[in-house]
Design a protein around this motif. Structure first.
Motif, PDB file in Angstrom:
ATOM      1  N   GLY A 172     -34.894  -1.171 -32.096  1.00  0.00           N
ATOM      2  CA  GLY A 172     -34.047  -0.044 -31.705  1.00  0.00           C
ATOM      3  C   GLY A 172     -34.402   1.228 -32.458  1.00  0.00           C
ATOM      4  O   GLY A 172     -34.592   1.202 -33.673  1.00  0.00           O
ATOM      5  N   ARG A 173     -34.473   2.332 -31.746  1.00  0.00           N
ATOM      6  CA  ARG A 173     -34.840   3.605 -32.358  1.00  0.00           C
ATOM      7  C   ARG A 173     -33.625   4.450 -32.726  1.00  0.00           C
ATOM      8  O   ARG A 173     -33.766   5.599 -33.119  1.00  0.00           O
ATOM      9  N   GLY A 174     -32.424   3.881 -32.565  1.00  0.00           N
ATOM     10  CA  GLY A 174     -31.212   4.650 -32.816  1.00  0.00           C
ATOM     11  C   GLY A 174     -30.756   4.604 -34.263  1.00  0.00           C
ATOM     12  O   GLY A 174     -29.849   5.321 -34.661  1.00  0.00           O
ATOM     13  N   LYS A 183     -31.749  -8.386 -28.337  1.00  0.00           N
ATOM     14  CA  LYS A 183     -30.489  -7.837 -27.838  1.00  0.00           C
ATOM     15  C   LYS A 183     -30.384  -8.047 -26.328  1.00  0.00           C
ATOM     16  O   LYS A 183     -29.342  -8.450 -25.824  1.00  0.00           O
ATOM     17  N   ASN A 203     -27.705   5.590 -25.369  1.00  0.00           N
ATOM     18  CA  ASN A 203     -27.046   6.363 -26.422  1.00  0.00           C
ATOM     19  C   ASN A 203     -27.836   7.649 -26.703  1.00  0.00           C
ATOM     20  O   ASN A 203     -28.875   7.631 -27.344  1.00  0.00           O
ATOM     21  N   GLU A 206     -27.105  11.492 -30.417  1.00  0.00           N
ATOM     22  CA  GLU A 206     -27.912  12.192 -31.437  1.00  0.00           C
ATOM     23  C   GLU A 206     -27.065  12.942 -32.454  1.00  0.00           C
ATOM     24  O   GLU A 206     -27.033  14.178 -32.489  1.00  0.00           O
ATOM     25  N   GLY A 207     -26.389  12.158 -33.289  1.00  0.00           N
ATOM     26  CA  GLY A 207     -25.446  12.761 -34.226  1.00  0.00           C
ATOM     27  C   GLY A 207     -26.072  13.334 -35.480  1.00  0.00           C
ATOM     28  O   GLY A 207     -25.480  14.183 -36.136  1.00  0.00           O
ATOM     29  N   GLY A 294     -21.489   8.230 -32.031  1.00  0.00           N
ATOM     30  CA  GLY A 294     -22.826   7.666 -31.895  1.00  0.00           C
ATOM     31  C   GLY A 294     -22.823   6.185 -32.215  1.00  0.00           C
ATOM     32  O   GLY A 294     -23.695   5.440 -31.796  1.00  0.00           O
ATOM     33  N   GLU A 295     -21.822   5.751 -32.972  1.00  0.00           N
ATOM     34  CA  GLU A 295     -21.672   4.334 -33.303  1.00  0.00           C
ATOM     35  C   GLU A 295     -21.246   3.618 -32.035  1.00  0.00           C
ATOM     36  O   GLU A 295     -20.368   4.090 -31.314  1.00  0.00           O
ATOM     37  N   GLU A 296     -21.878   2.477 -31.772  1.00  0.00           N
ATOM     38  CA  GLU A 296     -21.741   1.897 -30.438  1.00  0.00           C
ATOM     39  C   GLU A 296     -20.312   1.556 -30.006  1.00  0.00           C
ATOM     40  O   GLU A 296     -19.942   1.832 -28.864  1.00  0.00           O
ATOM     41  N   ASN A 330     -28.703   0.866 -25.819  1.00  0.00           N
ATOM     42  CA  ASN A 330     -29.916   1.246 -26.541  1.00  0.00           C
ATOM     43  C   ASN A 330     -30.013   2.760 -26.624  1.00  0.00           C
ATOM     44  O   ASN A 330     -29.435   3.488 -25.817  1.00  0.00           O
ATOM     45  N   ASN A 331     -30.792   3.171 -27.575  1.00  0.00           N
ATOM     46  CA  ASN A 331     -31.014   4.591 -27.829  1.00  0.00           C
ATOM     47  C   ASN A 331     -32.007   5.193 -26.809  1.00  0.00           C
ATOM     48  O   ASN A 331     -32.804   4.477 -26.216  1.00  0.00           O
ATOM     49  N   THR A 334     -35.614   4.345 -27.430  1.00  0.00           N
ATOM     50  CA  THR A 334     -35.863   2.936 -27.132  1.00  0.00           C
ATOM     51  C   THR A 334     -36.123   2.784 -25.632  1.00  0.00           C
ATOM     52  O   THR A 334     -37.095   2.160 -25.214  1.00  0.00           O
ATOM     53  N   GLY A 511     -20.600   1.500 -39.672  1.00  0.00           N
ATOM     54  CA  GLY A 511     -21.826   2.011 -40.270  1.00  0.00           C
ATOM     55  C   GLY A 511     -21.677   3.364 -40.910  1.00  0.00           C
ATOM     56  O   GLY A 511     -22.382   3.689 -41.856  1.00  0.00           O
TER      57      GLY A 511
END
Ligand code: FMN
Ligand code: FES
Lengths: 610, 151
Positions: A172-174, A183, A203, A206-207, A294-296, A330-331, A334, A511
């Motif tokens: 994941g790139r997030g 996943k 997602n 982009e926070g 941004g948190e899922e 996913n980001n 990603t 997180g």
């Protein structure tokens, strides 16, 4: 697939960058001037003008790349255009003075791929960067777009698609770097209770304040994200998807809307995609400006129209997400990697990068660096290569101090670790994290205590307040750091700060709180001497913490160079400056509130700070 | 305030409760803030308690309960802008406009807000006025930027 629009053959393509950076530098004025001049020279049938998404080299905007040949023009003004059009496009003589000349060198580098900034980059997620008009699906298709979706839907079983993604090693790139294939498998395996619905989310919140990778992908190549999502939907059996875009990105929303419409028109979204009987559609949801979203789990809550507050996991969204259905989230980046993995195969993708971190990562390289912009590099590349080879080093002959990765959840990496390879594990071991791709470079003029205070102010403001450790802990830590930056700190404060950081890290709900202490902990670890200077010597070595500064006026310079201009006295907020026009000025220290205004307004460098 | 506009926005979402945030965003865009009457109307027609509408309206940064100026000045305090001196740029705006961050001038010409990252970090420090983005701003350039919108 619908028939492709018939392309007229043009001799020259002018790719005008219309990323946000270039637009704010008058890219559209340049475009209009090009149109005018091309017409004037009677070249309309030979020269095509295309607006593209962000080229990446924002520092040098506005940018123009001429194809074929990838001739790179930069820092253009409207005045340059008549000459450029006549010389290059009519007479065939590229214009040297509008090309990029590396600092300290004399010869310009005409071709994009020969420029240091681009040379070491490997474009996978940004594969179409600067090459297509993001508002035209045909241009995406002409570059092998939607080939992977055809393959995934007609030649591969869903399980095979998941295996391919798993074997590619994509993570994941997030932020957290969770293995993407794993996943997907979890979502596929999740029993779809009450009905068979499953959802997909992209997602794009982009926070990280100070990063713009996802924005660029959404604006420059929205179809790559849509294609990735269709493939993902098919693999896990989802029927509806959402793209959650940050509120501050209206252009990304607009481009995504256009792309979705076009994909529907081409039968690539909606019912019976490509005649395979598979149904899937995408909606856009605008964020409303809360970092925690941004948190899922918080993101899911806000898509449902509720307060964006996170909840404890498990259950994970893969088990119970949007409206309590299994949800694959996913980001943006990603998703953009997915089509090319399916197209070129897991083996190819896994051949790039390191043992545990495969492929590439996009970074937004900003701060105290010469070549600011967006870069995509293979995993495993050393920080030093990014900062000095691609980034061109630190401006103004200043010394590099640190690089911050991972945004408010990450940490600062000092110069002793410049040879650190970029991969998930190394960054975590250094006390930072990969994060979503923010990379802020800091030099000798940056105060690391101030940086820690900056991020804590951010996390304190953005803490949703649901759990006590995060809400109260970030506030208490901020109070201590603020005290230190004002010269009121004690040695005990450092121990207290460290203890509190660990407590918040260990006991927060989501997180945000778990990672909020990272900027504090890494600066304490690598730059403790700066904290100590603030506490023991009551000095900010970088002169950033203004309460610790002493402002004085060089009376000689004030009188001889500035002719006693009186600007400082008139702007002084506390009536602390003595003098009159044509006289030397002087600061009365007892009255000075250290706001620094005199230093800012003096045009003659007569105000000194110590 | 024009109630027909609100009704139109509400109709677009056909009473779908999960669209509550989107509805507020549309209203915010239309009026550049959330008028109290609008929130009352939303609560009535969507059949959700006013307290819930208000809690959304105050949780998210995108919403404002007070009117904004004709030119809304957003000074970026994102990380890239911060390390390149954005704080001083903000202070200069505060002095020049006579406003604190978060305030609106009495003639409703300007409002001033500090924001977190406008997504043009390559041009830091960045200021956005209305739709227009100004890059590489220094305290010295602030007066010029304001002048452009004064008339
Ligand atoms: C406070 C916080 C903020 C986050 N912000 C983002 C974000 O802006 N974008 C993003 O893609 N993921 C963000 N994440 C991570 C998401 O929760 C989630 O892990 C991610 O979207 C999963 O996608 P990936 O596996 O493709 O990375 C954030 C997490 C936390 C705890
Ligand atoms: S940090 Fe200011 S635009 Fe991103």
């Amino acid at each position: 697939m619908a028939e492709m629009a018939k392309e007229k053959a043009y001799r020259i393509h002018l790719m005008v960058c219309a990323g946000t950076g270039c637009v704010s530098n008058n890219a559209f004025g340049i475009k209009a001037a090009l149109e005018r001049e091309v017409k004037k020279q009677g070249l309309e049938n030979e020269v095509l003008i295309v607006t593209t998404g962000c080229n990446g080299f924002c520092e040098r905007g506005p940018l123009l790349v001429v194809q074929p040949g990838s001739i790179f023009y930069q820092q253009l003004t409207e005045k340059d255009i008549p000459h450029l059009v006549e010389e290059h496009f009519l007479k065939g003589r590229p214009v040297k003075k509008l090309m990029y000349t590396p600092p300290k060198e004399k010869t310009p580098v005409p071709v994009l791929s020969d420029i240091d900034f681009f040379k070491k980059q490997v474009l996978i997620a940004l594969r179409n960067r600067g090459l297509i008009d993001p508002e035209k699906i045909d241009e995406y298709i002409a570059r092998d777009g939607y080939k992977a979706v055809a393959k995934a839907l007609t030649e591969m079983a869903p399980e095979q698609v998941i295996t391919e993604i798993a074997n590619s090693g994509l993570r994941g790139r997030g932020g957290a770097g969770f293995p993407t294939g794993l996943k997907w498998q979890m979502v596929r395996n999740a029993p779809a209770s009450n009905g068979s619905l499953k959802y997909l989310i992209c997602n794009g919140d982009e926070g990280d304040p100070g990063a713009f990778m996802d924005r660029s992908i959404l604006e420059a190549d929205p179809h790559s994200v849509i294609e990735g999502m269709v493939i993902g939907a098919r693999a896990v059996g989802a029927s509806e998807g959402f793209v959650y875009v940050r509120n501050e990105y209206p252009l990304a929303i607009k481009r995504m809307n256009i792309a979705i419409e076009q994909a529907r028109d081409y039968g690539l979204l909606g019912n019976n995609i490509l005649g395979t009987g598979f149904d899937f559609d995408i909606k856009i949801v605008r964020g409303a400006g809360a970092f925690v979203c941004g948190e899922e789990t918080a993101l899911i809550a806000s898509v449902e129209g509720r307060l964006g507050e996170p909840r404890t996991r498990p259950p994970y969204p893969a088990q119970s997400g949007l409206w309590e259905k299994p949800t694959l989230i996913n980001n943006v980046e990603t998703w953009a990697n997915v089509p090319i993995i399916i197209d070129r195969g897991a083996k190819w993708y896994a051949s790039i990068g390191t043992l545990t971190s495969k492929g590439t990562k996009v970074f937004s390289l900003v701060g105290k660096i010469n070549n600011t912009g967006l870069v995509e590099v293979p995993m495993g590349i050393a920080l030093r290569e990014i900062i000095y080879d691609i980034g061109g080093g630190i401006p103004g002959g200043k010394e590099f101090k640190a690089v911050q990765t991972g945004g408010p959840s990450g940490g600062c990496i000092p110069k002793e670790q410049l040879d650190l390879p970029i991969d998930y594990e190394s960054l975590t071991a250094a006390g930072s994290m990969m994060g979503s791709g923010g990379m802020v470079v800091m030099d000798e003029d940056t105060c690391m205590v101030d940086v820690a205070r900056y991020f804590l102010t951010f996390t304190k403001d953005e803490s949703c307040g649901k759990c006590t450790p995060c809400r109260e802990g970030t506030k208490a830590m901020l109070d201590i750091i603020t005290r230190i930056t004002e010269g009121k700190g004690t040695e005990e404060d450092l121990t207290l700060l460290e203890d509190m950081a660990h407590a918040v890290k260990d006991s927060s709900l989501c997180g945000l709180g778990k990672t909020a202490p990272n900027p504090v902990l890494t600066t304490l670890r690598y730059f403790r001497n700066e904290y100590e200077a603030h506490i023991r010597d009551r000095k900010c070595p970088a002169h950033v913490c203004r309460q610790l500064n002493v402002y004085t006026i060089d009376e000689n310079r004030c009188l001889t160079v500035g002719k006693g201009c009186d600007l400082c006295r008139r702007n002084c907020a506390s009536d602390a400056i003595r003098g009159a026009k044509n006289e030397a000025h002087r600061i009365v220290q007892e009255k000075c509130i250290k706001c620094g205004v005199c230093y800012d307004v003096c045009n003659f460098g007569a105000v000194k700070v110590d | 305030m024009n109630h027909a506009n609100i009704t139109e926005i509400l109709n677009k979402y056909q009473g779908d409760e999960s669209s509550l945030i989107a509805i507020l965003q549309d209203i915010q865009e239309e009026y550049s803030y959330l008028p109290r009457e609008a929130l009352v109307q939303v609560s009535k027609e969507m059949n959700v308690p006013l307290s819930r509408v208000l809690s959304l309206a105050t949780f998210f940064r995108a919403f404002s309960l007070k009117p904004k100026g004709k030119h809304s000045v957003h000074v970026c305090l994102g990380t890239a802008c911060h390390v390149r001196g954005a704080q001083r740029v903000l202070e200069k705006f505060e002095r020049e406009l006579g406003l604190k961050s978060g305030e609106t001038s009495e003639d409703l010409l300007f409002s001033l807000d500090a924001v977190r990252c406008l997504g043009c970090c390559g041009l830091a420090p960045v200021v956005q006025v209305g739709e227009e983005v100004h890059g590489k701003i220094t305290p010295a350039k602030v007066t010029g930027v304001i002048k452009k919108y004064r008339k």
